[in-house]
Design an enzyme around this catalytic site. Sequence first.
Site, PDB file in Angstrom:
ATOM      1  N   ASP A 202       0.845  -1.192   0.000  1.00 37.87           N
ATOM      2  CA  ASP A 202       0.000   0.000   0.000  1.00 37.87           C
ATOM      3  C   ASP A 202       0.883   1.246   0.000  1.00 37.87           C
ATOM      4  OD1 ASP A 202      -3.210   0.509   0.960  1.00 37.87           O
ATOM      5  OD2 ASP A 202      -1.825   2.203   1.119  1.00 37.87           O
ATOM      6  N   ILE A 203       0.474   2.244  -0.773  1.00 38.01           N
ATOM      7  CA  ILE A 203       1.291   3.459  -0.912  1.00 38.01           C
ATOM      8  C   ILE A 203       1.275   4.296   0.372  1.00 38.01           C
ATOM      9  CG2 ILE A 203      -0.475   5.046  -1.858  1.00 38.01           C
ATOM     10  CD1 ILE A 203       1.612   5.766  -4.047  1.00 38.01           C
TER      11      ILE A 203
ATOM     12  N   ASN B 232     -12.832  -3.121   2.545  1.00 41.32           N
ATOM     13  CA  ASN B 232     -13.853  -2.085   2.603  1.00 41.32           C
ATOM     14  C   ASN B 232     -14.757  -2.218   1.379  1.00 41.32           C
ATOM     15  OD1 ASN B 232     -12.681  -0.889   4.943  1.00 41.32           O
ATOM     16  ND2 ASN B 232     -11.111   0.028   3.640  1.00 41.32           N
TER      17      ASN B 232
ATOM     18  N   GLU C 160     -12.265   3.293  -1.219  1.00 43.40           N
ATOM     19  CA  GLU C 160     -11.805   4.395  -2.064  1.00 43.40           C
ATOM     20  C   GLU C 160     -11.551   3.950  -3.493  1.00 43.40           C
ATOM     21  OE1 GLU C 160      -8.305   5.985  -0.213  1.00 43.40           O
ATOM     22  OE2 GLU C 160      -9.340   6.292   1.697  1.00 43.40           O
ATOM     23  N   VAL C 161     -11.013   2.764  -3.655  1.00 45.98           N
ATOM     24  CA  VAL C 161     -10.658   2.288  -5.003  1.00 45.98           C
ATOM     25  C   VAL C 161     -11.648   1.199  -5.418  1.00 45.98           C
ATOM     26  CG1 VAL C 161      -8.865   1.251  -6.432  1.00 45.98           C
ATOM     27  CG2 VAL C 161      -8.224   2.813  -4.578  1.00 45.98           C
TER      28      VAL C 161
ATOM     29  N   HIS D  13     -10.325  -5.493  -3.398  1.00 45.26           N
ATOM     30  CA  HIS D  13      -9.000  -5.724  -2.826  1.00 45.26           C
ATOM     31  C   HIS D  13      -9.127  -6.103  -1.359  1.00 45.26           C
ATOM     32  CE1 HIS D  13      -9.972  -1.415  -2.510  1.00 45.26           C
ATOM     33  NE2 HIS D  13      -9.341  -1.425  -1.335  1.00 45.26           N
ATOM     34  N   MET D  14      -8.155  -6.869  -0.917  1.00 45.71           N
ATOM     35  CA  MET D  14      -8.045  -7.224   0.494  1.00 45.71           C
ATOM     36  C   MET D  14      -6.786  -6.559   1.039  1.00 45.71           C
ATOM     37  SD  MET D  14      -9.763  -9.103   2.672  1.00 45.71           S
ATOM     38  CE  MET D  14     -10.465 -10.634   2.033  1.00 45.71           C
ATOM     39  N   HIS D  15      -6.946  -5.875   2.174  1.00 45.73           N
ATOM     40  CA  HIS D  15      -5.789  -5.337   2.884  1.00 45.73           C
ATOM     41  C   HIS D  15      -5.255  -6.425   3.815  1.00 45.73           C
ATOM     42  CE1 HIS D  15      -6.808  -0.934   2.203  1.00 45.73           C
ATOM     43  NE2 HIS D  15      -7.988  -1.481   1.991  1.00 45.73           N
TER      44      HIS D  15
HETATM   45  P1  5GP Z   1      -9.802   1.277   0.221  1.00 43.61           P
HETATM   46  O1  5GP Z   1     -10.055   2.531   1.003  1.00 43.61           O
HETATM   47  O2  5GP Z   1     -10.413   1.367  -1.157  1.00 43.61           O
HETATM   48  O3  5GP Z   1     -10.161   0.026   0.953  1.00 43.61           O
HETATM   49  O4  5GP Z   1      -8.244   1.182   0.073  1.00 43.61           O
HETATM   50  C1  5GP Z   1      -7.527   1.692  -1.003  1.00 43.61           C
HETATM   51  C2  5GP Z   1      -6.071   1.640  -0.627  1.00 43.61           C
HETATM   52  O5  5GP Z   1      -5.310   1.868  -1.808  1.00 43.61           O
HETATM   53  C3  5GP Z   1      -5.634   2.720   0.385  1.00 43.61           C
HETATM   54  O6  5GP Z   1      -5.094   2.090   1.534  1.00 43.61           O
HETATM   55  C4  5GP Z   1      -4.604   3.551  -0.374  1.00 43.61           C
HETATM   56  O7  5GP Z   1      -3.519   3.958   0.421  1.00 43.61           O
HETATM   57  C5  5GP Z   1      -4.161   2.599  -1.484  1.00 43.61           C
HETATM   58  N1  5GP Z   1      -3.739   3.255  -2.704  1.00 43.61           N
HETATM   59  C6  5GP Z   1      -4.377   4.278  -3.342  1.00 43.61           C
HETATM   60  N2  5GP Z   1      -3.708   4.619  -4.451  1.00 43.61           N
HETATM   61  C7  5GP Z   1      -2.628   3.797  -4.513  1.00 43.61           C
HETATM   62  C8  5GP Z   1      -1.564   3.666  -5.449  1.00 43.61           C
HETATM   63  O8  5GP Z   1      -1.453   4.380  -6.443  1.00 43.61           O
HETATM   64  N3  5GP Z   1      -0.645   2.703  -5.201  1.00 43.61           N
HETATM   65  C9  5GP Z   1      -0.726   1.888  -4.100  1.00 43.61           C
HETATM   66  N4  5GP Z   1       0.238   0.973  -3.957  1.00 43.61           N
HETATM   67  N5  5GP Z   1      -1.713   1.978  -3.210  1.00 43.61           N
HETATM   68  C10 5GP Z   1      -2.659   2.933  -3.416  1.00 43.61           C
END
Ligand code: 5GP
Length: 118
Positions: free
Chosen positions: A33-34, A90, A98-99, A103-105
């Site tokens: 994660d970035i 999420n 957000e994305v 995806h699984m964290h």
């Molecule tokens: P969400 O909120 O959708 O569950 O998590 C999206 C995750 O993607 C966030 O933890 C965010 O930091 C990560 N993320 C967003 N943009 C990028 C990117 O360009 N590269 C990487 N490696 N992670 C990203």
Amino acid sequence: MSYDQNNIFAKILRNEIPCKRINEDAHYLAFHDIHPKAPIHVLVIPKGHYINAQDFHRNASPEEITGFYKGLAAVAENLNIQEGFRLISNCGLNGGQEVPHYHMHILGGRQLGPMLAA
Ligand code: 5GP
């Protein structure tokens, strides 16, 4: 809602933007994660185009689902987090997604505390 081909993870899958890649096969890609929220914060995404957990679980093939979760297990196995970790997915607006690519964290590397901040 249809799948957004221009979401950031779709671009990562097409190699249009870089990521710190950990592992991949036909069914999944794992990368860091970035903006890590823990010492270890890895994202595992399916190669197929699924918006969120519900979309993936309902519409992916058994092979895609098995491939993704076996990949997730293999990635977790290699992250040196035997003392425990947390999986988070999420889903949608209230879930804080957000994305819009499933995806699984994988979070670990320290005691993570309560499941929710509030
Ligand atoms: P969400 O909120 O959708 O569950 O998590 C999206 C995750 O993607 C966030 O933890 C965010 O930091 C990560 N993320 C967003 N943009 C990028 C990117 O360009 N590269 C990487 N490696 N992670 C990203």
